[in-house]
Design an enzyme around this catalytic site. Sequence first.
Site, PDB file in Angstrom:
ATOM      1  N   ASP A  89       0.795  -1.232   0.000  1.00 43.99           N
ATOM      2  CA  ASP A  89       0.000   0.000   0.000  1.00 43.99           C
ATOM      3  C   ASP A  89       0.826   1.281   0.000  1.00 43.99           C
ATOM      4  OD1 ASP A  89      -2.025  -1.817   0.321  1.00 43.99           O
ATOM      5  OD2 ASP A  89      -2.883  -0.892   2.109  1.00 43.99           O
ATOM      6  N   HIS A 234       3.699  -2.195   3.099  1.00 47.25           N
ATOM      7  CA  HIS A 234       3.685  -0.826   2.580  1.00 47.25           C
ATOM      8  C   HIS A 234       4.987  -0.499   1.850  1.00 47.25           C
ATOM      9  CE1 HIS A 234       0.756  -0.843   5.876  1.00 47.25           C
ATOM     10  NE2 HIS A 234       0.143   0.138   5.238  1.00 47.25           N
TER      11      HIS A 234
END
Length: 272
Positions: A89, A234
Amino acid sequence: MTIISSVTTLTTSCSTQSNTFFSKTNQPVHLSPTLQIPTTQLHKLVNSHLSSAAKVKNLTFTVPTKYQGKIVYHAQLHNNDKVIALTIDDGPWQNTTSQILDILDKNQVKATFFWVGQALQEHPDLAKREVAEGYVIGNHTWHHWYRRMDEATAKSEIERTADLIYKTTGVKTSLFRPPGGFLNNGLAAYAKSQKDTIVMWSLTSADTDPHAKPQAFVNNVLKGAKPGSIVLMHDGGGNRERTVQALPQIISGLKQQGYRFVTVPQLLEMNQ
């Protein structure tokens, strides 16, 4: 082959140096001496053909009908197949995204990336690389806001990002991940209304923990992995160097456990 053929056709039909040339069969071909095209125009024609041939085919990332407009945390696999989906992400992000892509490529792993609109605006070339290298893309809103918002704002957050994804890469995606996993602030409701699939996760690396060491991220994933897991990691939203350090060990550790890696659409296709 198409490019070569197009260029050859243009070049031979526009020759002004000689009225005769020999074809592949060594037969003389006579050209009209009155046909002349300026060099600048020839270059434009050639470039036009090259540009057209080089365009990447538009991609649409979607999932089986039964998951459209639904919330998904993991896949229930009937045969307990040891597959797992890495999701990443908050990018595209300077430095760390390219490092993560290098690691994934080296290990022949495909992941699913959820982009933030603002980050995409800053790093379009990284986005194009991700698509060109075969990764799946999802929508992660424009601002990455957690707060409650009305329908118009939620729509703007999602659609503005979707428009830029398409404009930048030619990708259309029905995969949506709400920032922070918040399902009650208006974003998930709008995504559902558009039949997007809200992709959550069943396992987190916890790589946003500011105090944890990379080995903790590795341990979190390796200890919690189950067939059909969707893993949260992430590449953006802050300094993700620890994620870069942890990723090779996560991949090798999961492979040692017998897992193979799939994208979210692939995982849900298996969950029939």
